[in-house]
Scaffold this active site. Structure first.
Site, PDB file in Angstrom:
ATOM      1  N   SER A   1       0.829  -1.198   0.000  1.00  0.00           N
ATOM      2  CA  SER A   1       0.000   0.000   0.000  1.00  0.00           C
ATOM      3  C   SER A   1       0.866   1.251   0.000  1.00  0.00           C
ATOM      4  O   SER A   1       1.950   1.266   0.596  1.00  0.00           O
ATOM      5  CB  SER A   1      -0.868  -0.013   1.260  1.00  0.00           C
TER       6      SER A   1
ATOM      7  N   TYR B   1      -2.221  -1.084  10.845  1.00  0.00           N
ATOM      8  CA  TYR B   1      -2.446  -1.735   9.553  1.00  0.00           C
ATOM      9  C   TYR B   1      -1.298  -1.383   8.587  1.00  0.00           C
ATOM     10  O   TYR B   1      -0.682  -2.255   7.970  1.00  0.00           O
ATOM     11  CB  TYR B   1      -3.799  -1.290   8.954  1.00  0.00           C
TER      12      TYR B   1
ATOM     13  N   LYS C   1       2.033  -3.611   6.740  1.00  0.00           N
ATOM     14  CA  LYS C   1       2.465  -3.609   5.326  1.00  0.00           C
ATOM     15  C   LYS C   1       3.960  -3.288   5.254  1.00  0.00           C
ATOM     16  O   LYS C   1       4.707  -3.915   4.500  1.00  0.00           O
ATOM     17  CB  LYS C   1       1.671  -2.588   4.505  1.00  0.00           C
TER      18      LYS C   1
HETATM   19  N1  UFG Z   1     -13.110  10.686   3.352  1.00  0.00           N
HETATM   20  C1  UFG Z   1     -14.157  11.508   3.716  1.00  0.00           C
HETATM   21  N2  UFG Z   1     -15.314  10.922   4.169  1.00  0.00           N
HETATM   22  C2  UFG Z   1     -15.455   9.568   4.278  1.00  0.00           C
HETATM   23  C3  UFG Z   1     -14.364   8.737   3.906  1.00  0.00           C
HETATM   24  C4  UFG Z   1     -13.199   9.334   3.457  1.00  0.00           C
HETATM   25  O1  UFG Z   1     -14.063  12.733   3.634  1.00  0.00           O
HETATM   26  O2  UFG Z   1     -16.521   9.104   4.724  1.00  0.00           O
HETATM   27  C5  UFG Z   1     -11.880  11.307   2.823  1.00  0.00           C
HETATM   28  C6  UFG Z   1     -10.631  11.042   3.634  1.00  0.00           C
HETATM   29  O3  UFG Z   1     -10.476  11.982   4.657  1.00  0.00           O
HETATM   30  C7  UFG Z   1      -9.544  11.107   2.565  1.00  0.00           C
HETATM   31  C8  UFG Z   1     -10.237  10.575   1.311  1.00  0.00           C
HETATM   32  O4  UFG Z   1     -11.634  10.734   1.554  1.00  0.00           O
HETATM   33  O5  UFG Z   1      -9.170  12.435   2.341  1.00  0.00           O
HETATM   34  C9  UFG Z   1      -9.951   9.114   1.023  1.00  0.00           C
HETATM   35  O6  UFG Z   1     -10.230   8.345   2.173  1.00  0.00           O
HETATM   36  P1  UFG Z   1     -10.341   6.747   2.115  1.00  0.00           P
HETATM   37  O7  UFG Z   1     -10.737   6.293   3.487  1.00  0.00           O
HETATM   38  O8  UFG Z   1     -11.214   6.343   0.987  1.00  0.00           O
HETATM   39  O9  UFG Z   1      -8.875   6.299   1.743  1.00  0.00           O
HETATM   40  P2  UFG Z   1      -7.485   6.559   2.507  1.00  0.00           P
HETATM   41  O10 UFG Z   1      -6.630   7.322   1.555  1.00  0.00           O
HETATM   42  O11 UFG Z   1      -7.671   7.106   3.853  1.00  0.00           O
HETATM   43  O12 UFG Z   1      -6.983   5.066   2.720  1.00  0.00           O
HETATM   44  C10 UFG Z   1      -6.774   4.208   1.628  1.00  0.00           C
HETATM   45  C11 UFG Z   1      -6.993   2.768   2.039  1.00  0.00           C
HETATM   46  C12 UFG Z   1      -5.955   2.323   3.033  1.00  0.00           C
HETATM   47  C13 UFG Z   1      -4.597   2.588   2.506  1.00  0.00           C
HETATM   48  C14 UFG Z   1      -4.468   4.024   2.068  1.00  0.00           C
HETATM   49  C15 UFG Z   1      -3.152   4.215   1.361  1.00  0.00           C
HETATM   50  O13 UFG Z   1      -8.258   2.612   2.638  1.00  0.00           O
HETATM   51  O14 UFG Z   1      -6.086   0.931   3.205  1.00  0.00           O
HETATM   52  O15 UFG Z   1      -5.486   4.369   1.152  1.00  0.00           O
HETATM   53  O16 UFG Z   1      -2.854   5.544   1.200  1.00  0.00           O
HETATM   54  F1  UFG Z   1      -3.677   2.342   3.469  1.00  0.00           F
END
Ligand code: UFG
Length: 338
Positions: free
Chosen positions: A124, A149, A153
Site C-alpha cells: 500500500s 495496519y 504492510k
Molecule cells: N473521506 C471523507 N469521508 C469519508 C471517507 C473518506 O471525507 O466518509 C476522505 C478522507 O479523509 C480522505 C479521502 O476521503 O481524504 C480518502 O479516504 P479513504 O478512506 O477512501 O482512503 P485513505 O486514503 O484514507 O486510505 C486508503 C486505504 C488504506 C490505505 C491508504 C493508502 O483505505 O487501506 O489508502 O494511502 F492504506
C-alpha cells in the site's frame, strides 16, 4: 500456469482473479471468508465462464496452507489475504500484527518448502507515511505509517526484502496501491464493506442509493486547493490488470522489485463528489466535519516505473470509476447478501 491467490474472494482479489482467468492463468483461491462471501465465486464464474479452485482456509493455519500446496500444482502466488481496516487496527493492533504477519510467514515458508519462488504482494502507498513531496516515486523512503495496519504492510515489505536478499531464487514484486475504487463493468463483483464503509467511494455509493443520508467530508482545512484531502484513485480493474502485468514480467526481473499502482492524478474529496454527481446524475449531500485522525493532506503516485518496466498503464477514467461503483451498488444494494 497456476496461481495461488490468497484473499481471492475479497474486493481486489476477486477482480484480479477475473483478469488472471481472462489472461489464461489457472487460479486457486485460499480465503477464510472472514471479510468476503462465497457468492463471489458464482459471480466470477458468470463473468469468465470458469470457476476458480477454492479453498476455505485461514492461512494463519500453516497446515491448512500446506495441504493446498500438496494438493495443487502451484507455480506462483499473489498475496492479498489480510486485515485492512485502518481504524480497527488502532483498536486491535495485536490482532492485526498476528494475522497479517503470521499469514505472510506461513506463505513464504510453504512457498520455499514447495520450491515456488514467484510472489506478488499487495502492499500500500500507506508505507510512504506523509510524503514530503508529490508525486511519490518508489525511491521515496518508507515513512512513519500512521496506524498498525500500515505498519504491518511496512514490516512485511522489510521481511520480503530480507528473504529475497538471502536467497536469489525468489522473484518478488511489491505493488503499492493508491486508492482502489470502482467495480467490474458487469456489476457482478464489487466492494462489499461490512457495516458502515470506512472509505470514500463506497460511502458515496451508499448515499447515492439511499442507505446513508449524507457524506461526512473529513476536514476542509488541509493545505490543498479546496481544503479537502487529495488522493490518487485507481479503477479496481486497472489495479487487477497491474497484477497480471506483474506476474507476466516476474521472471524478467531479479530479486525484489517495487511498483506504485496509481494513475498519477490527484483528486480532492470534493472533486470526487462532483465527478460522481456528473457521471451518475445523483446528488450527494455532504457535511464538512472535523479531520479524521491519521489522514494525510495529499498523496498521488508517480506511475512511470510500472509503465516503463511492466508496460502497465491505467485505462479507466474517473467517470468510469464513479459509474461502475454506482452500477455495482445499484444492482447489489446489500452487496453479496448474507
Ligand atoms: N473521506 C471523507 N469521508 C469519508 C471517507 C473518506 O471525507 O466518509 C476522505 C478522507 O479523509 C480522505 C479521502 O476521503 O481524504 C480518502 O479516504 P479513504 O478512506 O477512501 O482512503 P485513505 O486514503 O484514507 O486510505 C486508503 C486505504 C488504506 C490505505 C491508504 C493508502 O483505505 O487501506 O489508502 O494511502 F492504506
Amino acid at each position: 500456469m497456476s496461481v495461488l491467490v490468497t484473499g481471492g474472494a475479497g474486493f481486489i482479489g476477486s477482480h484480479t482473479t477475473v483478469e488472471l482467468i481472462e489472461s489464461g492463468y489457472d487460479v486457486v483461491i485460499a480465503d477464510d471468508l472472514s471479510n468476503s462471501k462465497e457468492e463471489v465465486l458464482n459471480r466470477i464464474e458468470k463473468i469468465t465462464g470458469k470457476r476458480p479452485v477454492f479453498y476455505k482456509a485461514d492461512i494463519c493455519d500453516k497446515k491448512a496452507l500446506s495441504d493446498i500446496f500438496e494438493k495443487e500444482k502451484i507455480d506462483s502466488a499473489i498475496h492479498f489475504a489480510g486485515f485492512k481496516a485502518v481504524g480497527e487496527s488502532v483498536e486491535k493492533p495485536l490482532e492485526y500484527y498476528r494475522n497479517n504477519l503470521l499469514s505472510t510467514m506461513n506463505l513464504l515458508e510453504c512457498m520455499r518448502e514447495h520450491k515456488v519462488f514467484d510472489l506478488v504482494f499487495s502492499s500500500s502507498s500507506t508505507v510512504y507515511g506523509t510524503p514530503e513531496t508529490v508525486p511519490v516515486t518508489e525511491d521515496t523512503p518508507r515513512g512513519q505509517t500512521t496506524n498498525p495496519y500500515g505498519q504491518t504492510k511496512a514490516v512485511i515489505e522489510r521481511m520480503m526484502e530480507d528473504v529475497s536478499g538471502a536467497d536469489d531464487r525468489w522473484h518478488i514484486m511489491l505493488l503499492r496501491y493508491f486508492n482502489p475504487v470502482g467495480a467490474h463493468a458487469s456489476g457482478l463483483i464489487g466492494e462489499d464493506p461490512k457495516g458502515i464503509p470506512n472509505n470514500l467511494m463506497p460511502y458515496i455509493t451508499q448515499v447515492a442509493v439511499g442507505k446513508m443520508d449524507h457524506l461526512n467530508v473529513f476536514g476542509d482545512d488541509y493545505d490543498t486547493p479546496d481544503g479537502t484531502g487529495i488522493r490518487d484513485y485507481i479503477h479496481v480493474v486497472d489495479l487487477a490488470r497491474g497484477h497480471v502485468c506483474a506476474l507476466d514480467n516476474i521472471r524478467k526481473k531479479q530479486g525484489l522489485n517495487i511498483y506504485n499502482l496509481g494513475t498519477g492524478i490527484g483528486y480532492s474529496v470534493l472533486d470526487m463528489v462532483k465527478a460522481f454527481e456528473k457521471s451518475t446524475g445523483v446528488k450527494i449531500p455532504y457535511v464538512i466535519t472535523k479531520r479524521r485522525q491519521g489522514d494525510i493532506a495529499k498523496t498521488y503516485a508517480d506511475p512511470s516505473k510500472a509503465k516503463k518496466e511492466l508496460s502497465f498503464e491505467t485505462k479507466y477514467t474517473l467517470e468510469d470509476m464513479c459509474h461502475d461503483a454506482y452500477y455495482w451498488q445499484q444492482k447489489n444494494p446489500d452487496g453479496y447478501g448474507s
